[in-house]
Design a protein around this motif. Structure first.
Motif, PDB file in Angstrom:
ATOM      1  N   LEU A  57       0.830  -1.200   0.000  1.00 47.64           N
ATOM      2  CA  LEU A  57       0.000   0.000   0.000  1.00 47.64           C
ATOM      3  C   LEU A  57       0.869   1.256   0.000  1.00 47.64           C
ATOM      4  CD1 LEU A  57      -2.744   1.397   0.064  1.00 47.64           C
ATOM      5  CD2 LEU A  57      -2.762   1.097   2.548  1.00 47.64           C
ATOM      6  N   HIS A  58       1.915   1.253   0.790  1.00 48.11           N
ATOM      7  CA  HIS A  58       2.819   2.415   0.837  1.00 48.11           C
ATOM      8  C   HIS A  58       3.433   2.676  -0.540  1.00 48.11           C
ATOM      9  CE1 HIS A  58       5.846   5.228   2.191  1.00 48.11           C
ATOM     10  NE2 HIS A  58       6.766   4.467   1.632  1.00 48.11           N
ATOM     11  N   ARG A  59       3.918   1.624  -1.187  1.00 48.72           N
ATOM     12  CA  ARG A  59       4.545   1.790  -2.508  1.00 48.72           C
ATOM     13  C   ARG A  59       3.539   2.238  -3.558  1.00 48.72           C
ATOM     14  NH1 ARG A  59       6.836  -3.163  -4.455  1.00 48.72           N
ATOM     15  NH2 ARG A  59       5.551  -4.292  -2.993  1.00 48.72           N
ATOM     16  N   LEU A  60       2.357   1.617  -3.568  1.00 44.76           N
ATOM     17  CA  LEU A  60       1.346   1.971  -4.560  1.00 44.76           C
ATOM     18  C   LEU A  60       0.805   3.376  -4.308  1.00 44.76           C
ATOM     19  CD1 LEU A  60      -0.150   1.071  -7.071  1.00 44.76           C
ATOM     20  CD2 LEU A  60      -1.887   0.038  -5.595  1.00 44.76           C
ATOM     21  N   ASP A  61       0.690   3.773  -3.054  1.00 44.01           N
ATOM     22  CA  ASP A  61       0.224   5.115  -2.721  1.00 44.01           C
ATOM     23  C   ASP A  61       1.118   6.182  -3.357  1.00 44.01           C
ATOM     24  OD1 ASP A  61      -1.333   7.119  -1.111  1.00 44.01           O
ATOM     25  OD2 ASP A  61       0.615   7.355  -0.116  1.00 44.01           O
ATOM     26  N   GLN A  62       2.408   5.986  -3.325  1.00 43.29           N
ATOM     27  CA  GLN A  62       3.331   6.954  -3.930  1.00 43.29           C
ATOM     28  C   GLN A  62       3.112   7.064  -5.433  1.00 43.29           C
ATOM     29  OE1 GLN A  62       7.068   5.352  -2.507  1.00 43.29           O
ATOM     30  NE2 GLN A  62       7.078   6.769  -0.773  1.00 43.29           N
ATOM     31  N   ILE A  63       2.844   5.942  -6.081  1.00 46.71           N
ATOM     32  CA  ILE A  63       2.591   5.936  -7.527  1.00 46.71           C
ATOM     33  C   ILE A  63       1.266   6.632  -7.837  1.00 46.71           C
ATOM     34  CG2 ILE A  63       2.081   4.427  -9.495  1.00 46.71           C
ATOM     35  CD1 ILE A  63       4.073   2.396  -8.112  1.00 46.71           C
ATOM     36  N   ILE A  64       0.236   6.296  -7.079  1.00 44.12           N
ATOM     37  CA  ILE A  64      -1.090   6.865  -7.331  1.00 44.12           C
ATOM     38  C   ILE A  64      -1.091   8.372  -7.095  1.00 44.12           C
ATOM     39  CG2 ILE A  64      -3.499   6.895  -6.564  1.00 44.12           C
ATOM     40  CD1 ILE A  64      -3.228   3.870  -6.043  1.00 44.12           C
ATOM     41  N   ARG A  65      -0.437   8.833  -6.047  1.00 35.19           N
ATOM     42  CA  ARG A  65      -0.392  10.272  -5.749  1.00 35.19           C
ATOM     43  C   ARG A  65       0.265  11.074  -6.871  1.00 35.19           C
ATOM     44  NH1 ARG A  65      -0.693  12.091  -0.047  1.00 35.19           N
ATOM     45  NH2 ARG A  65      -1.363  10.324   1.194  1.00 35.19           N
ATOM     46  N   ALA A  66       1.119  10.434  -7.655  1.00 37.33           N
ATOM     47  CA  ALA A  66       1.783  11.116  -8.773  1.00 37.33           C
ATOM     48  C   ALA A  66       0.914  11.138 -10.028  1.00 37.33           C
ATOM     49  CB  ALA A  66       3.120  10.438  -9.072  1.00 37.33           C
TER      50      ALA A  66
END
Length: 133
Positions: A57-66
């Motif tokens: 979730l932490h890794r995907l959150d960074q991608i989604i926020r971009a």
């Protein structure tokens, strides 16, 4: 008479566009844990179940926020679940994506709000995010 009809159509289009962009998004309705046990491609969205490890979730959150035109509706990494709103560029149609960390598994449900079919937009977006991971 024709001019009056054209103005009425114009007002209707503007009103519909305003509603699509300004309609409130209720977190209680959209920030709901995905429950599907396996991947699904649906007419109005997509469900993905992916083994990512505990930090998925932490890794995907960074991608989604971009991702352009994407914001958080509710949740957080610390809460273990986040729902995002991603809007189309021109009209601003909202798509809702809920991502939940369940142990080593990420459960993702991305779906449209208006209409019945998303023409594969949610599938392409979610699969693109997962490829970036």
């Amino acid at each position: 008479m024709k001019k009056m009809v054209l103005w009425a159509v114009f007002a209707l289009v503007i009103g519909l566009g305003a509603y699509i962009r300004l309609a409130p998004s209720d977190p209680a309705q959209w920030n709901v844990a995905p429950v599907a046990p396996v991947d699904q491609d649906l007419p109005g969205g997509v469900v993905r179940v992916v083994e990512t490890g505990p930090d998925g979730l932490h890794r995907l959150d960074q991608i989604i926020r971009a991702t352009p035109r994407t914001s958080i509706l509710a949740g957080s990494v610390d809460a273990g679940m986040i729902t995002y709103i991603t809007r189309t560029k021109w009209i601003g149609f909202p798509d809702y994506t809920t991502v939940q960390q369940d142990g080593n598994t990420l459960r993702i449900n991305s779906r449209l709000r208006f209409g019945r079919k998303d023409f594969g937009v949610n599938k392409a977006r979610v699969d693109g995010w997962l490829e970036q991971m």
